[in-house]
Enzyme design. Structure first.
Site, PDB file in Angstrom:
ATOM      1  N   LYS A 197      -8.673 -16.075  -1.399  1.00  0.00           N
ATOM      2  CA  LYS A 197      -8.243 -17.198  -0.551  1.00  0.00           C
ATOM      3  C   LYS A 197      -6.879 -17.734  -0.974  1.00  0.00           C
ATOM      4  O   LYS A 197      -6.490 -17.613  -2.144  1.00  0.00           O
ATOM      5  CB  LYS A 197      -9.295 -18.306  -0.539  1.00  0.00           C
ATOM      6  N   LYS A 255      -3.664 -23.331  -3.873  1.00  0.00           N
ATOM      7  CA  LYS A 255      -2.445 -24.039  -4.264  1.00  0.00           C
ATOM      8  C   LYS A 255      -2.078 -23.847  -5.724  1.00  0.00           C
ATOM      9  O   LYS A 255      -0.945 -24.107  -6.112  1.00  0.00           O
ATOM     10  CB  LYS A 255      -2.538 -25.522  -3.883  1.00  0.00           C
ATOM     11  N   LYS A 263     -12.793 -20.517 -15.803  1.00  0.00           N
ATOM     12  CA  LYS A 263     -11.590 -21.184 -16.302  1.00  0.00           C
ATOM     13  C   LYS A 263     -11.485 -21.084 -17.813  1.00  0.00           C
ATOM     14  O   LYS A 263     -10.388 -20.931 -18.352  1.00  0.00           O
ATOM     15  CB  LYS A 263     -11.550 -22.655 -15.854  1.00  0.00           C
TER      16      LYS A 263
HETATM   17  P1  ATP Z   1      -6.972 -24.970  -6.487  1.00  0.00           P
HETATM   18  O1  ATP Z   1      -6.093 -23.758  -6.385  1.00  0.00           O
HETATM   19  O2  ATP Z   1      -6.381 -26.067  -7.295  1.00  0.00           O
HETATM   20  O3  ATP Z   1      -8.396 -24.650  -6.789  1.00  0.00           O
HETATM   21  P2  ATP Z   1      -7.299 -25.072  -3.635  1.00  0.00           P
HETATM   22  O4  ATP Z   1      -6.041 -24.776  -2.864  1.00  0.00           O
HETATM   23  O5  ATP Z   1      -8.272 -23.966  -3.729  1.00  0.00           O
HETATM   24  O6  ATP Z   1      -6.925 -25.606  -5.057  1.00  0.00           O
HETATM   25  P3  ATP Z   1      -9.015 -27.363  -3.487  1.00  0.00           P
HETATM   26  O7  ATP Z   1      -8.373 -28.540  -4.117  1.00  0.00           O
HETATM   27  O8  ATP Z   1     -10.045 -26.608  -4.276  1.00  0.00           O
HETATM   28  O9  ATP Z   1      -7.894 -26.336  -2.971  1.00  0.00           O
HETATM   29  O10 ATP Z   1      -9.663 -27.749  -2.126  1.00  0.00           O
HETATM   30  C1  ATP Z   1      -9.265 -28.786  -1.284  1.00  0.00           C
HETATM   31  C2  ATP Z   1      -9.895 -28.519   0.064  1.00  0.00           C
HETATM   32  O11 ATP Z   1      -9.182 -27.477   0.762  1.00  0.00           O
HETATM   33  C3  ATP Z   1     -11.332 -28.037  -0.002  1.00  0.00           C
HETATM   34  O12 ATP Z   1     -12.064 -28.683   1.010  1.00  0.00           O
HETATM   35  C4  ATP Z   1     -11.244 -26.551   0.280  1.00  0.00           C
HETATM   36  O13 ATP Z   1     -12.396 -26.025   0.899  1.00  0.00           O
HETATM   37  C5  ATP Z   1     -10.055 -26.451   1.202  1.00  0.00           C
HETATM   38  N1  ATP Z   1      -9.368 -25.177   1.054  1.00  0.00           N
HETATM   39  C6  ATP Z   1      -8.728 -24.764  -0.060  1.00  0.00           C
HETATM   40  N2  ATP Z   1      -8.184 -23.551   0.119  1.00  0.00           N
HETATM   41  C7  ATP Z   1      -8.491 -23.159   1.386  1.00  0.00           C
HETATM   42  C8  ATP Z   1      -8.222 -21.984   2.176  1.00  0.00           C
HETATM   43  N3  ATP Z   1      -7.507 -20.982   1.699  1.00  0.00           N
HETATM   44  N4  ATP Z   1      -8.687 -21.917   3.443  1.00  0.00           N
HETATM   45  C9  ATP Z   1      -9.405 -22.941   3.942  1.00  0.00           C
HETATM   46  N5  ATP Z   1      -9.713 -24.078   3.246  1.00  0.00           N
HETATM   47  C10 ATP Z   1      -9.265 -24.203   1.990  1.00  0.00           C
END
Ligand code: ATP
Ligand code: LTN
Length: 334
Positions: free
Chosen positions: A197, A200, A115
């Site tokens: 992956k 969001k 980051k």
């Molecule tokens: P950011 O983009 O802000 O890092 P994120 O979408 O990756 O967000 P997190 O807030 O890091 O999501 O994670 C929230 C939960 O959702 C965690 O338990 C994470 O493992 C799960 N999660 C996030 N993205 C995925 C995905 N693409 N598939 C399955 N599980 C996910």
């Protein structure tokens, strides 16, 4: 309530809107845990401040996020659902733990390295982010912490902190937590780049389906998802990663196996599958979106639920903080 059950705690940083990936990979599993565990889920708004936020947008997003948790089926009666900043105990414990954390360990955190390489103005909060996360966990004496693979290193730091704590103060006030990393099967990938992956906070919104996207947007995003030039619907994550991702989503949402789905599409084109999958996603999210819209109409009610969640959470949080104050030699306020 739930006193003898093991304690689960997890949170999401308030960035973007929850995606189909969050729903399938996290929230759907959290719903299954709510009966057997004493679950605590929170909105990490303090963590969101580690990157620059527009105050108005952040406030709106906190409401929206809270409503999204509830709309996705997390029950505020069964679980403790709250906003991180509503309990000052998080920031207090984080400071005490910061004073116990060697700089060198924070320097090794890969999320910080990634980051800070992407950001021009790096703040100290981004550096100490994992300590606040450890405070979130240790405050509730959590047994299990459901997190994604990317949080493994932060979980290790949290566990190290318990060891450093015990070395300095002895055992007894903080509980050693464990990461609870879900099965890899439910990892949902980006729609345009299936090697990474679905996330969001992705800058390109074509890469994810947000759970509050309009039906039209959902259809458009799924129809334009990247696939390959073959035409036969088969599950081949290595050579046909885009299609495999769509099949995974289809399988989870329909409760059908991937093999069954492939059979259903024998002799049909990718386009057919995409149209049906888009309809399935729209149908699955319809009740979620209705509930979400209802909740967002009444912010007062949301604030009441936030306050109730915080009151419930405070009991455990205060108990830990009191022990920590006494152990460190600080006078706990009356
Ligand atoms: P950011 O983009 O802000 O890092 P994120 O979408 O990756 O967000 P997190 O807030 O890091 O999501 O994670 C929230 C939960 O959702 C965690 O338990 C994470 O493992 C799960 N999660 C996030 N993205 C995925 C995905 N693409 N598939 C399955 N599980 C996910
Ligand atoms: N860093 C986490 C969000 C988070 C969290 C926590 C998760 C903040 N505090 C405590 C579990 C426990 C993330 O980005 N997913």
């Amino acid at each position: 309530m739930g006193e003898n059950k093991k304690v689960i705690l997890s949170g999401s940083t308030v960035t973007g809107d929850l995606t189909l990936g969050n729903y399938i990979g996290a929230i759907n599993n959290w719903k299954k845990l709510q009966e057997d565990y004493n679950c605590h889920y929170f909105i990490a708004d303090l963590h969101a401040l580690t990157v620059q936020q527009d105050p108005k947008a952040l406030r709106e997003r906190c409401f929206s996020f809270f409503a999204q948790y509830l709309a996705l089926g997390l029950d505020p009666e069964e679980n403790t659902i709250f906003v991180q900043s509503h309990l000052h105990e998080h920031a207090e414990l984080a400071w005490i733990l910061t004073c116990l954390t060697p700089m060198g360990n924070l320097n090794r955190m890969t999320q910080f390295k990634d980051k800070s390489a992407q950001t021009k103005n790096i703040n100290a909060g981004l550096f100490t982010y994992p300590v606040l996360m450890a405070a979130d966990i240790l405050l509730y004496q959590a047994d299990l912490v459901p997190v994604g693979e990317d949080q493994r290193q932060h979980m290790e730091l949290c566990r190290d902190l318990v060891i450093w704590w015990e070395n300095r103060y002895g055992e007894g006030s903080l509980k050693m937590p464990e990461a609870y990393i879900g099965k890899a099967g439910a990892r949902i990938m980006s729609l345009q780049d299936p090697t990474k992956k679905m996330s969001k906070s992705d800058e390109n919104e074509k890469n994810f389906v947000s759970i509050i996207d309009s039906p039209k947007k959902i259809q458009k995003k799924i129809k334009s998802a990247q696939t390959d030039s073959d035409t036969v619907v088969t599950y081949d994550p290595e050579n046909k990663a885009g299609l495999a991702n769509l099949l995974t989503i289809y399988s989870v949402l329909s409760d059908k196996s991937v093999d069954e789905i492939c059979k259903d599409y024998e002799g049909k084109m990718y386009g057919h599958l995409k149209v049906d999958l888009a309809d399935l996603v729209v149908e699955t999210l319809k009740p979620v979106q209705e509930k979400y819209d209802d909740l967002m109409k009444n912010k007062d009610h949301l604030e009441d639920l936030m306050a109730k969640g915080a009151d419930k959470a405070r009991v455990r949080a205060q108990d830990t903080l009191k022990k920590v104050y006494e152990t460190t030699g600080l006078i706990f306020r009356r």
